[in-house]
Design a protein around this motif. Structure first.
Motif, PDB file in Angstrom:
ATOM      1  N   SER A 206      19.858 -16.102 -30.636  1.00  0.00           N
ATOM      2  CA  SER A 206      18.821 -15.728 -29.777  1.00  0.00           C
ATOM      3  C   SER A 206      18.609 -16.775 -29.174  1.00  0.00           C
ATOM      4  O   SER A 206      18.193 -17.122 -28.084  1.00  0.00           O
ATOM      5  N   LEU A 210      16.764 -19.557 -26.799  1.00  0.00           N
ATOM      6  CA  LEU A 210      14.997 -19.241 -25.139  1.00  0.00           C
ATOM      7  C   LEU A 210      15.033 -20.974 -26.272  1.00  0.00           C
ATOM      8  O   LEU A 210      14.466 -21.264 -27.164  1.00  0.00           O
ATOM      9  N   GLU A 562      17.772  -6.819 -28.188  1.00  0.00           N
ATOM     10  CA  GLU A 562      17.878  -7.496 -27.533  1.00  0.00           C
ATOM     11  C   GLU A 562      16.753  -6.985 -26.175  1.00  0.00           C
ATOM     12  O   GLU A 562      16.838  -7.482 -24.844  1.00  0.00           O
ATOM     13  N   LYS A 564      14.257  -5.461 -26.284  1.00  0.00           N
ATOM     14  CA  LYS A 564      12.976  -5.533 -26.318  1.00  0.00           C
ATOM     15  C   LYS A 564      12.553  -6.906 -25.473  1.00  0.00           C
ATOM     16  O   LYS A 564      11.553  -7.338 -24.847  1.00  0.00           O
ATOM     17  N   LEU A 565      13.675  -8.299 -25.702  1.00  0.00           N
ATOM     18  CA  LEU A 565      13.850  -9.245 -24.860  1.00  0.00           C
ATOM     19  C   LEU A 565      13.463  -9.139 -23.092  1.00  0.00           C
ATOM     20  O   LEU A 565      12.712  -9.412 -22.430  1.00  0.00           O
ATOM     21  N   ARG A 566      14.556  -8.159 -23.005  1.00  0.00           N
ATOM     22  CA  ARG A 566      14.859  -7.660 -21.377  1.00  0.00           C
ATOM     23  C   ARG A 566      13.470  -7.017 -20.782  1.00  0.00           C
ATOM     24  O   ARG A 566      12.605  -7.677 -19.920  1.00  0.00           O
ATOM     25  N   GLN A 569      10.626 -10.615 -20.712  1.00  0.00           N
ATOM     26  CA  GLN A 569      10.762 -10.596 -19.206  1.00  0.00           C
ATOM     27  C   GLN A 569      11.109 -10.393 -17.772  1.00  0.00           C
ATOM     28  O   GLN A 569      10.347 -10.772 -17.184  1.00  0.00           O
ATOM     29  N   PRO A 589      13.262 -12.975 -31.479  1.00  0.00           N
ATOM     30  CA  PRO A 589      13.149 -13.526 -29.964  1.00  0.00           C
ATOM     31  C   PRO A 589      12.062 -12.858 -28.568  1.00  0.00           C
ATOM     32  O   PRO A 589      11.986 -13.670 -28.417  1.00  0.00           O
ATOM     33  N   SER A 590      11.727 -11.604 -29.007  1.00  0.00           N
ATOM     34  CA  SER A 590      10.695 -11.115 -28.155  1.00  0.00           C
ATOM     35  C   SER A 590       9.133 -12.314 -28.024  1.00  0.00           C
ATOM     36  O   SER A 590       8.236 -12.464 -27.208  1.00  0.00           O
ATOM     37  N   ALA A 593       9.760 -15.284 -26.940  1.00  0.00           N
ATOM     38  CA  ALA A 593      10.538 -15.683 -25.096  1.00  0.00           C
ATOM     39  C   ALA A 593       8.904 -16.170 -24.865  1.00  0.00           C
ATOM     40  O   ALA A 593       9.112 -15.663 -23.355  1.00  0.00           O
TER      41      ALA A 593
END
Length: 844
Positions: A206, A210, A562, A564-566, A569, A589-590, A593
């Motif tokens: 992921s 990104l 995932e 956290k990433l949402r 975003q 990932p977060s 991002a």
């Protein structure tokens, strides 16, 4: 158990790949150089040098070539710093591994572990791949890097290999995951996923997908330079046509066009931006904050939302004993105690909690018992002495979540001290409590859990004889009380949260921990804990609904990577400038991002550090306030510097165009413009970089995300400044020419007047909100050095024949020098007077 054969393992490695993540594509130095060659300023410098070669002027051609090479070198050095996220993940997921192959145990590199291998696990081992347990003895694993939970989870052996894997986190599961740490017990597991197919590998994939958010200031600056380049190109072409048509000499016409193009192209903008960010990185490093992408400091200064992990970020990522409760209801809270010494009636509870722990602990909770005993108990309280011996241990079992240890107090007699600890219900069951006593324990556990504490029960017993029972249920236990453990809040966090709030920054906590724990930590930190959103709730929301809920929620619990990433975003989609702090693999990932990622450097993982833009080396959450303050200061100073440079280009471009329009001698050549553009302007900009904070820097709301770097009032102010300087210097040029002054003297007089006017513009732009007198009271040693340096350069260009010949300067007399000083003084006084009238329009 024989495991794979060496041949089978080799075949699987060949077909499925090594137990590592794929390499990230890197930009080669050649590719970076090709990108630099597309910069318009470099093309103008090289073009000017080529024209000088055609004209036979080798010296000026070489000087412009040196400027061009310097530009290329600086840019290549900056751009060769690329991301190493996947390399760090590969290092983390490749520890040494003990495997069973061909029936024998052998130690191999983690990258050589293949699917189907049997791996042997023991306390302290880093798990090399995702696997299913086929044997497990009292096994507990710390999965906080993947889940954010600071408490280890229990593992059990599987009866057969499941068809699908559960996600990390949760007790009594047979799955272990790459990157997790064994803190207790031992086991043997069969590998089911390696490399990019593991849970940590999916995070790496992921990250690979990104795109890092580019700093907005960099984007705005690049857009401004492009627009200026287009305008400059149009004017330059027009100048070439006019010069060639009216005066003849097309090579000279091209040279004049290049001069005008260089004068109108504000290429100092990216240079100044690089200098400001590099100097800002140096300044912030003194506060033990490392900047991996320097331009992101400015973005942090404009952050509107700060998303923070709990474990290891708000908290210290270590368990400590926070509360003791006795069966009679007495409570001892460490945060309310004046010192760490345990009161007399609580010492037996603390002592037996220690005796029920491993002598050399790996488990964070057992470490907490050891630290608590070291700080709060004395030898007289019954601490184990050198003659004490751990005789036997009963481990945790799925049907009895408690552990018991027998200590032989005297090697000459078969007398044993027995201590047990575990889940309160299990320990109460061992003690055979009456229903009323059991109900009281439940109420106490609920009260402690509501405070975010992990609760353990502790009991004691005594045993005589050489043989001990087969089960810990057979001891005559006495219930001693409850112990509450917590991952303590960092001391600097409440003040940091308050300062963020005063700066208009909303702080949001995102954690993989339980809602009760998250709410308790949020309340201690000063966050709004009235609404706690869980991962299960987020799973049921679409992106638009999540964006709506994220506007008001400040605490998110039981969140997967995932998710956290949402959340990040969703906040970005609502126009927020998002900063994300974290320390674990699950944060990576977060971190990447977000507009800016802030990693904890001490306890943080390599993955989090490599995915972030800023690293707090001392893990102090309060240091983020320092970074925000510096980011806002940088933005203020960048606006001052950019406004100054914009203003400077007005007289430079005007003096390049003036001779063409009115048929006067060409006064400036590319060497003069290159000198002004690449030496004086960037050096003068150091003055603005060294300016201290404005008084209200941390009392302002974050600037709107859509706010441009150059507002129309700022552009107007810059044009006004430049227009005044151009009017005065242009008048000096025209009058001197009309009075018959030699061309070289006119050039020197005009150049000196321009440079002194530029010094006046520096003084005017030091502060938008204070007067010149007040600005002088603010220390800026760089200013004195810059003015001294400018005076030396001017003196050198006038008195040293070689330099005078290079710039084609004639001698200046005392009255000429007085005229240049007067021009600078008029610019200073008039603009300082007008600044107070313009301040309201600038919004300052």
């Amino acid at each position: 158990m024989s495991g794979l054969s060496a041949i089978e393992a080799r075949q699987r490695l060949q077909s499925e790949g090594y137990n590592e993540l794929p390499h990230q594509d890197r930009r080669t130095p050649l590719r970076i150089v090709l990108e630099v060659l597309r910069e318009p300023m470099l093309a103008l410098l090289l073009g000017g040098g080529f024209i000088y070669l055609l004209l036979g002027d080798l010296k000026e051609a070489l000087i412009l070539l040196v400027f061009a090479l310097l530009s290329v070198a600086i840019t290549v050095i900056q751009e060769t710093r690329t991301e190493r996220v996947l390399e760090a993940l590969r290092d983390l997921t490749s520890p040494r591994a003990l495997v069973i192959r061909d029936g024998t145990r052998r130690r191999i590199a983690g990258r050589e572990v293949a699917r189907g291998d049997l791996i042997v696990l023991a306390e302290g081992d880093r798990i090399p791949a995702d696997a299913v347990l086929v044997q497990a003895h009292d096994l507990q694993v710390d999965e906080s890097l993947l889940t954010g939970e600071s408490v280890p989870v229990r593992k059990i052996a599987a009866t057969d290999i499941p068809a699908s894997r559960a996600r990390p986190g949760g007790d009594d599961l047979p799955f272990v995951y790459s990157g997790a740490l064994v803190v207790r017990g031992s086991g043997i597991a069969e590998v089911v996923a390696t490399g990019p197919r593991s849970e940590i590998g999916k995070i790496g994939q992921s990250l690979h997908a990104l795109e890092t958010e580019p700093p907005r200031l960099q984007v705005q600056t690049a857009r401004l330079v492009r627009l200026a380049a287009l305008g400059g190109a149009a004017v330059s072409i027009l100048a070439v046509v006019l010069y060639g048509t009216l005066r003849g000499g097309w090579l000279d016409a091209v040279l004049a066009g290049i001069t005008i193009g260089m004068s109108m192209l504000p290429e100092e903008f990216p240079v100044v931006l690089t200098v400001f960010m590099a100097m800002g990185a140096w300044r912030i490093s003194k506060a033990r904050v490392l900047t991996r992408r320097a331009a992101s400091i400015e973005t942090l200064g404009s952050a509107t939302v700060l998303c923070t992990d709990k474990t290891g970020t708000l908290t210290e990522n270590r368990m400590s004993i926070a509360e003791l409760r006795l069966p009679d209801g007495a409570v001892f809270r460490l945060r309310e105690a004046t010192d760490a010494t345990v009161p007399g009636n609580f010492r037996e509870l603390a002592l037996h909690g220690l005796l029920a722990s491993a002598p050399v602990p790996f488990d964070p909770m057992e470490k907490a018992f050891h630290e608590f005993a070291r700080d709060g108990l004395k030898v007289a309280d019954g601490l184990p002495g050198p003659d004490w011996k751990l005789a036997h241990s009963y481990g945790l079992r799925p049907d009895l979540l408690a552990m018991t240890q027998l200590w032989q107090t005297d090697e000459d007699t078969p007398s044993f001290a027995v201590a047990a600890k575990g889940a309160p219900e299990a320990v109460a069951h061992l003690c055979r409590l009456a229903p009323a006593e059991l109900e009281a324990v439940r109420h106490a556990v609920d009260a402690m859990a509501a405070e975010g504490l992990r609760v353990l029960g502790v009991a004691k017993a005594a045993h005589e004889g050489e043989r001990w029972p087969e089960s810990q249920r057979d001891f005559p236990f006495v219930f001693l009380g409850l112990v509450g453990l917590a991952d303590p809040l960092r001391p600097s966090v409440p003040d940091a949260v308050r300062e963020c709030r005063s700066a208009g920054i909303r702080v949001v906590m995102i954690t993989g921990d339980y809602p009760a724990t998250a709410r308790a930590i949020a309340q201690q930190a000063g966050l709004d804990a009235s609404e706690v959103m869980t991962g299960d709730a987020i799973e049921r929301l679409d992106d638009s609904e999540l964006a709506r809920r994220a506007k008001t929620a400040s605490v998110f619990a039981r969140i997967m990577p995932e998710q956290k990433l949402r959340i990040v975003q969703a906040l970005k989609s609502d126009g927020e400038i998002v900063a994300m702090t974290g320390d674990g693999v699950n944060d990576a990932p977060s971190l990447k991002a977000a507009h800016i990622g802030v990693a904890m450097g001490g306890r943080g993982t390599d993955v989090a550090r490599e995915a972030s833009s800023i690293v707090l080396l001392d893990d102090d959450f309060g240091s983020i306030v320092t970074a925000i303050r510096l980011g806002r200061r940088i933005y203020d100073n960048v606006r001052k510097a950019m406004g100054f440079i914009f203003a400077v280009h007005v007289p430079i471009a005007g003096l390049a165009l003036l001779p063409l329009i009115f048929g006067l001698p060409i006064i400036f050549s590319p060497i003069h413009i290159a000198f002004l553009e690449m030496v004086i302007d960037p050096v003068c900009s150091l003055v603005f970089e060294a300016e201290t904070d404005e008084e209200d820097v941390m009392r302002r709301k974050p600037r709107p995300p859509e706010a441009p770097l150059f507002s129309w009032p700022l552009v107007g102010w810059s044009v006004l400044q430049g227009g005044l300087a151009f009017g005065l210097v242009g008048a000096i040029f025209v009058i001197a020419h009309q009075r018959g002054m030699p061309e070289d003297e006119v050039r020197a007089l005009t150049f000196f007047s321009l440079v002194l006017s530029i010094v006046s513009l520096i003084l005017v732009n030091r502060s938008f909100s204070t007067s010149l007198v007040a600005a002088f009271r603010r220390p800026n040693p760089t200013l004195a050095w810059i003015i001294l340096t400018i005076a030396m350069i001017l003196g050198l260009s006038l008195l040293w024949p070689a330099t005078s010949a290079l710039f084609r300067f004639g001698p200046l007399h005392a009255d000429d020098l007085a005229l240049t000083l007067a021009a600078g003084g008029v610019v200073l006084v008039v603009l300082e007077t007008l600044k107070h009238l313009w301040r309201a329009r600038l919004g300052l």
